[in-house]
Enzyme design. Structure first.
Site, PDB file in Angstrom:
ATOM      1  N   ARG A 100       0.987  -1.113   0.366  1.00  0.00           N
ATOM      2  CA  ARG A 100       0.145   0.127  -0.105  1.00  0.00           C
ATOM      3  C   ARG A 100       1.387   0.923   0.334  1.00  0.00           C
ATOM      4  NH1 ARG A 100      -3.349  -1.159   4.545  1.00  0.00           N
ATOM      5  NH2 ARG A 100      -4.838  -1.489   3.408  1.00  0.00           N
ATOM      6  N   PRO A 101       0.990   2.633  -1.067  1.00  0.00           N
ATOM      7  CA  PRO A 101       2.648   2.546  -1.920  1.00  0.00           C
ATOM      8  C   PRO A 101       1.932   3.965  -0.698  1.00  0.00           C
ATOM      9  CG  PRO A 101       0.821   2.559  -3.162  1.00  0.00           C
ATOM     10  CD  PRO A 101       0.176   1.750  -1.844  1.00  0.00           C
ATOM     11  N   CYS A 102       2.123   4.109   1.137  1.00  0.00           N
ATOM     12  CA  CYS A 102       2.286   5.148   1.503  1.00  0.00           C
ATOM     13  C   CYS A 102       3.876   6.688   1.245  1.00  0.00           C
ATOM     14  CB  CYS A 102       2.266   4.973   3.001  1.00  0.00           C
ATOM     15  SG  CYS A 102       3.662   4.396   3.667  1.00  0.00           S
ATOM     16  N   HIS A 103       5.110   5.522   0.967  1.00  0.00           N
ATOM     17  CA  HIS A 103       6.066   6.270   0.428  1.00  0.00           C
ATOM     18  C   HIS A 103       6.038   6.824  -0.704  1.00  0.00           C
ATOM     19  CE1 HIS A 103       5.509   2.886  -2.227  1.00  0.00           C
ATOM     20  NE2 HIS A 103       6.199   3.636  -3.552  1.00  0.00           N
ATOM     21  N   ARG A 104       4.255   7.077  -1.600  1.00  0.00           N
ATOM     22  CA  ARG A 104       4.302   8.328  -2.579  1.00  0.00           C
ATOM     23  C   ARG A 104       3.846   9.531  -1.925  1.00  0.00           C
ATOM     24  NH1 ARG A 104       1.432   3.036  -6.802  1.00  0.00           N
ATOM     25  NH2 ARG A 104       3.189   1.962  -7.248  1.00  0.00           N
TER      26      ARG A 104
END
Length: 165
Positions: free
Chosen positions: A132-136
């Protein structure tokens, strides 16, 4: 029954935790990285089951090889509050190779203004790093901020995706 497995990757040994679904396939509840703030730790009574995570492990390998842009694995929908789940769904809509600000995520979930801080807290509690791309999500000024597994890992993930600002 809670099951877990370790998967090697360029960010370190990832801990996958989930529950078994019919057919022996794991429903992913958590993906933690070494040294992650708030990361999951294996508990007594959990069963090591690397075979149950073959699908997610394969997708992680493809992602890190630059061959996958979106994960398609079953995840545990019971985690988090209703607000956290709204924020996490908004994260899943951020396209590979792009970034958004915390304020933009707050706007998307109807929590603009003072709600940006609550959105940041919800993002920080994302149990599925990488998948789940919270790094974006970055600061409004383009700065890389707040990643539970460290800003240097956030920078590596964004670099892999070609999204560094």
């Amino acid at each position: 029954m809670t099951v877990y497995a370790y998967v090697d990757g360029p960010l370190g040994e990832m801990l996958l935790v989930g529950r078994l679904a019919p057919g022996g396939r794991a429903v992913l509840r958590s993906l933690s990285l070494p040294g992650q703030r708030g990361g999951v730790v294996v508990e007594d009574g959990w069963t090591r089951a690397p075979g149950a995570f073959e699908e997610v492990a394969g997708q992680l390998r493809e992602y890190f090889a630059g061959e996958r842009e979106r994960f398609e694995v079953p995840v545990d929908g019971d985690a988090g509050t209703e607000f956290q789940q709204r924020v996490w769904r908004a994260l899943e809509e951020v396209p590979y190779g792009s970034t958004v600000s915390y304020g933009e995520i707050a706007r998307r979930v109807g929590s603009a203004g003072a709600g940006v801080r609550a959105v940041g807290t919800a993002i920080g509690r994302n149990p599925l790093l990488v998948v789940r791309p919270c790094h974006r999500v970055i600061g409004a000024d383009g700065a890389l901020r707040g990643y539970a597994a460290g800003v240097e890992r956030k920078e590596r993930l964004l670099g892999l995706e070609g999204a560094l600002v």
